[in-house]
Design a protein around this motif. Structure first.
Motif, PDB file in Angstrom:
ATOM      1  N   PHE A 179       0.831  -1.199   0.000  1.00 49.42           N
ATOM      2  CA  PHE A 179       0.000   0.000   0.000  1.00 49.42           C
ATOM      3  C   PHE A 179       0.869   1.253   0.000  1.00 49.42           C
ATOM      4  N   ALA A 180       1.912   1.267   0.827  1.00 54.80           N
ATOM      5  CA  ALA A 180       2.818   2.424   0.873  1.00 54.80           C
ATOM      6  C   ALA A 180       3.525   2.601  -0.451  1.00 54.80           C
ATOM      7  N   TYR A 181       3.928   1.499  -1.073  1.00 54.34           N
ATOM      8  CA  TYR A 181       4.605   1.595  -2.369  1.00 54.34           C
ATOM      9  C   TYR A 181       3.662   2.149  -3.431  1.00 54.34           C
ATOM     10  N   ILE A 182       2.429   1.657  -3.451  1.00 52.74           N
ATOM     11  CA  ILE A 182       1.448   2.155  -4.421  1.00 52.74           C
ATOM     12  C   ILE A 182       1.216   3.642  -4.202  1.00 52.74           C
ATOM     13  N   PHE A 183       1.056   4.044  -2.963  1.00 51.09           N
ATOM     14  CA  PHE A 183       0.802   5.446  -2.638  1.00 51.09           C
ATOM     15  C   PHE A 183       1.964   6.330  -3.073  1.00 51.09           C
ATOM     16  N   THR A 184       3.191   5.916  -2.746  1.00 47.97           N
ATOM     17  CA  THR A 184       4.344   6.759  -3.095  1.00 47.97           C
ATOM     18  C   THR A 184       4.616   6.751  -4.593  1.00 47.97           C
ATOM     19  N   SER A 185       4.399   5.631  -5.265  1.00 46.67           N
ATOM     20  CA  SER A 185       4.690   5.596  -6.696  1.00 46.67           C
ATOM     21  C   SER A 185       3.672   6.396  -7.502  1.00 46.67           C
ATOM     22  N   ARG A 186       2.516   6.652  -6.930  1.00 43.34           N
ATOM     23  CA  ARG A 186       1.532   7.494  -7.618  1.00 43.34           C
ATOM     24  C   ARG A 186       1.944   8.966  -7.598  1.00 43.34           C
ATOM     25  N   PHE A 187       2.722   9.360  -6.594  1.00 43.58           N
ATOM     26  CA  PHE A 187       3.079  10.771  -6.461  1.00 43.58           C
ATOM     27  C   PHE A 187       4.529  11.073  -6.816  1.00 43.58           C
TER      28      PHE A 187
END
Length: 103
Positions: free
Chosen positions: A33-41
């Motif tokens: 979840f953290a990876y998805i969140f950071t890779s979106r921004f």
């Protein structure tokens, strides 16, 4: 109905292993979840070189699998019913068997 001490010890050991596995799956899900969140921004971030879209898809798949695994695995060793969302239940809410060794 009283449970024999040997059976109670086995239930506690089994639940301890299940709790460890559920915690590992939870940490994997949170990492994804953290990876998805950071890779979106943050643009141009790639851990594997597969591209951001593929990595987000893989992370979403792993995240979904971990969450499903938690719901499947977080069960009472005695009655096999879902325990609920408590992180450290002392007893099963369904059958009342002791899950943690509280000394």
């Amino acid at each position: 109905m009283a449970i024999k001490p040997e059976k109670q010890k086995q239930i506690i050991e089994t639940f301890t292993k299940r709790r460890l596995m559920a915690n590992i799956m939870l940490y994997v899900a949170l990492f994804c979840f953290a990876y998805i969140f950071t890779s979106r921004f943050i643009q141009d971030v790639s851990l594997t070189g597969l591209g951001t879209t593929v990595e987000i898809g893989l992370a979403l798949g792993i995240f979904t699998g971990a969450i499903i695994g938690i719901f499947v695995y977080w069960r009472c060793p005695n009655c096999k019913k879902f325990i609920g969302i408590k992180p450290k239940p002392k007893t099963c809410p369904n059958c009342g068997v002791k899950l943690l060794d509280t000394k």
